[in-house]
Design a protein around this motif. Structure first.
Motif, PDB file in Angstrom:
ATOM      1  N   THR A  59       1.017  -1.008   0.080  1.00  0.00           N
ATOM      2  CA  THR A  59      -0.086   0.274   0.218  1.00  0.00           C
ATOM      3  C   THR A  59       1.585   0.676  -0.053  1.00  0.00           C
ATOM      4  OG1 THR A  59      -0.117  -0.047   2.186  1.00  0.00           O
ATOM      5  CG2 THR A  59      -1.955  -1.447   1.510  1.00  0.00           C
ATOM      6  N   GLN A  61       1.691   2.828   2.419  1.00  0.00           N
ATOM      7  CA  GLN A  61       2.386   3.715   3.984  1.00  0.00           C
ATOM      8  C   GLN A  61       2.820   2.051   4.097  1.00  0.00           C
ATOM      9  OE1 GLN A  61      -0.104   4.283   7.137  1.00  0.00           O
ATOM     10  NE2 GLN A  61       1.407   4.255   8.463  1.00  0.00           N
ATOM     11  N   ILE A  62       3.100   0.835   3.912  1.00  0.00           N
ATOM     12  CA  ILE A  62       3.087  -0.589   4.154  1.00  0.00           C
ATOM     13  C   ILE A  62       3.716  -1.733   2.955  1.00  0.00           C
ATOM     14  CG2 ILE A  62       2.590  -2.817   5.215  1.00  0.00           C
ATOM     15  CD1 ILE A  62       2.693  -0.539   7.101  1.00  0.00           C
ATOM     16  N   ASP A  83       7.275   0.083   7.280  1.00  0.00           N
ATOM     17  CA  ASP A  83       6.751   0.830   7.451  1.00  0.00           C
ATOM     18  C   ASP A  83       7.370   1.969   6.264  1.00  0.00           C
ATOM     19  OD1 ASP A  83       6.151   3.321   7.617  1.00  0.00           O
ATOM     20  OD2 ASP A  83       5.394   3.288   9.692  1.00  0.00           O
ATOM     21  N   GLU A 180      -6.844  -6.224   6.223  1.00  0.00           N
ATOM     22  CA  GLU A 180      -5.768  -5.780   8.242  1.00  0.00           C
ATOM     23  C   GLU A 180      -4.213  -6.204   8.496  1.00  0.00           C
ATOM     24  OE1 GLU A 180      -7.806  -3.014  10.892  1.00  0.00           O
ATOM     25  OE2 GLU A 180      -7.370  -5.517  11.401  1.00  0.00           O
ATOM     26  N   ARG A 182      -1.571  -6.156  11.582  1.00  0.00           N
ATOM     27  CA  ARG A 182      -1.609  -5.549  12.733  1.00  0.00           C
ATOM     28  C   ARG A 182      -0.292  -5.736  13.020  1.00  0.00           C
ATOM     29  NH1 ARG A 182      -6.849  -7.761  11.662  1.00  0.00           N
ATOM     30  NH2 ARG A 182      -5.664 -10.195  12.460  1.00  0.00           N
ATOM     31  N   THR A 183       0.343  -5.064  13.326  1.00  0.00           N
ATOM     32  CA  THR A 183       1.563  -5.107  14.550  1.00  0.00           C
ATOM     33  C   THR A 183       1.500  -4.832  15.797  1.00  0.00           C
ATOM     34  OG1 THR A 183       2.838  -2.380  14.490  1.00  0.00           O
ATOM     35  CG2 THR A 183       3.199  -4.379  12.340  1.00  0.00           C
ATOM     36  N   GLU A 186       0.333  -0.548  15.871  1.00  0.00           N
ATOM     37  CA  GLU A 186      -1.334  -0.108  15.579  1.00  0.00           C
ATOM     38  C   GLU A 186      -1.297  -0.980  14.005  1.00  0.00           C
ATOM     39  OE1 GLU A 186      -1.242   3.423  12.707  1.00  0.00           O
ATOM     40  OE2 GLU A 186       1.342   3.531  13.180  1.00  0.00           O
ATOM     41  N   ALA A 187      -3.093  -0.739  14.007  1.00  0.00           N
ATOM     42  CA  ALA A 187      -3.284  -1.538  12.527  1.00  0.00           C
ATOM     43  C   ALA A 187      -3.544  -1.208  11.102  1.00  0.00           C
ATOM     44  CB  ALA A 187      -4.452  -2.128  12.836  1.00  0.00           C
ATOM     45  N   PHE A 188      -2.856  -1.300   9.979  1.00  0.00           N
ATOM     46  CA  PHE A 188      -3.424  -0.454   9.217  1.00  0.00           C
ATOM     47  C   PHE A 188      -3.809  -1.237   7.532  1.00  0.00           C
ATOM     48  CE2 PHE A 188       1.572  -0.852  10.975  1.00  0.00           C
ATOM     49  CZ  PHE A 188       1.274   0.798  10.642  1.00  0.00           C
ATOM     50  N   LYS A 189      -4.991  -0.651   7.042  1.00  0.00           N
ATOM     51  CA  LYS A 189      -5.889  -1.160   5.956  1.00  0.00           C
ATOM     52  C   LYS A 189      -5.105  -1.031   5.220  1.00  0.00           C
ATOM     53  CE  LYS A 189      -9.952  -1.096   8.446  1.00  0.00           C
ATOM     54  NZ  LYS A 189     -10.523  -2.064   8.999  1.00  0.00           N
ATOM     55  N   LEU A 190      -5.139  -2.392   4.508  1.00  0.00           N
ATOM     56  CA  LEU A 190      -5.149  -2.621   3.238  1.00  0.00           C
ATOM     57  C   LEU A 190      -5.645  -2.604   1.966  1.00  0.00           C
ATOM     58  CD1 LEU A 190      -3.868  -6.328   4.242  1.00  0.00           C
ATOM     59  CD2 LEU A 190      -1.975  -4.741   4.086  1.00  0.00           C
TER      60      LEU A 190
END
Length: 329
Positions: A59, A61-62, A83, A180, A182-183, A186-190
């Motif tokens: 994404t 961000q990730i 990240d 999603e 999760r680390t 925090e959680a990150f939407k994919l």
């Protein structure tokens, strides 16, 4: 050049492998019925049969990657999440499995691959409609992702292996991603991201090495390899089509993992600069095996084209990975 459609099986009725590059998905890959000169005994196949299922998720961000690897005599799995905003490796997990128990690799790219040991569980499932599901539970990282169908046909490549026998691989183009990650932080939407996968299955030499590059958008993507498989799997996805590419060259400073890479093909159809933002490393020395693994994460810029006489298509900061890998397995 249009690739022929993938055959139902990579073995002919005479036991000879159907080497080449194809578009589409092959059925079950079973090397036990190979004829001479590729035929090998059951014990040799046990120690030389290597399979892996690798999934990349990207994404804005990730960037994350997950792999399940069956080495025949043992198994392993790894996963990481990077990240892109601050260049931080949020999670970097690896675990060896129990021989013949922990890893279950699919016999084709349309099956289910899984890894389980203790509290760690990873599964890559094909849903039967061209989409896939990835589930991961391990220390400090969880993923629930759905991706597909791909924007273009899968690449199928099959060829001979020096000091081994045969190898086949299926690579996907870009696939729309949701879910999603999760680390511990925090959680990150994919949702809105891109996924791709590499399913490989072969009878490889004890000493195997390669350089690899892969990146995808919905409009274009590429897979490049130099090493044990030659140029067999080199391909460009462009506007929904697969274009076979010539042998690739990878130039970079091995003493500096985060230096720029220059990657180009001999047919003048791809010339790219790769700028790493971070990297996953894993170097191991065991009693009977060893590996040196480097996978930088970063962006590709340069140009590609579908034929030597076509205009160049510019590539600007396309997110992906390179890899430099040596294994004695």
């Amino acid at each position: 050049m249009t690739l022929p459609a993938a055959p139902a099986s990579l073995l002919g009725a005479d036991g000879q492998p159907l080497f080449g590059r194809y578009a589409g998905q092959v059925g079950r890959i079973d090397w036990s019925q190979l004829a001479r000169p590729y035929m090998r005994g059951a014990l040799w196949r046990r120690f030389h049969h290597k399979r892996w299922h690798y999934v990349a998720l990207c994404t804005e961000q990730i960037f994350a990657a997950v792999a399940i690897v069956d080495l025949g005599w043992t198994s392993t799995a790894f996963a990481y999440a990077f990240d892109r905003g601050d260049g931080d490796m949020l999670a970097n997990f690896s675990q060896d499995g129990l021989p013949l128990v922990s890893a279950r690799l699919a016999d084709d790219a349309g099956g289910t691959s899984s890894f389980k040991k203790g509290q760690t569980h990873i599964a890559v499932d094909a849903n039967g409609d061209g989409s896939y599901q990835l589930t991961l539970r391990c220390d400090y990282l969880e993923i629930d992702a759905v991706f597909g169908p791909p924007a273009a046909p899968l690449l199928l490549a099959a060829g001979p292996i020096a000091r081994g026998s045969v190898h086949a691989t299926q690579k996907s183009s870009a696939m729309p991603l949701s879910g999603e990650l999760r680390t511990y932080r925090e959680a990150f939407k994919l949702d809105g991201g891109i996924a791709s996968f590499d399913y490989s299955n072969g009878l490889l030499a004890r000493d195997t090495e390669w350089r690899w590059a892969s990146a995808h958008s919905m409009e274009l993507g590429f897979n490049l390899q130099a090493g044990y498989f030659g140029g067999n799997e080199n391909a460009l996805w462009l506007d929904g089509d697969i274009v076979p590419l010539a042998p690739a060259h990878f130039l970079y400073d091995k003493k500096d993992a985060l230096s720029q890479w220059h990657i180009f093909t001999e047919d003048d159809m791809l010339d790219l600069t790769f700028t790493p933002e971070g990297a996953r490393r894993d170097n191991r020395k065991m009693l009977v095996a060893a590996s040196r693994y480097l996978q930088p994460v970063g962006t590709f810029s340069g140009w590609v084209r579908g034929a030597p006489d076509q205009p160049k298509r510019m590539v600007t900061q396309l997110m992906g990975v390179t890899e430099d890998h040596y294994s004695r397995w």
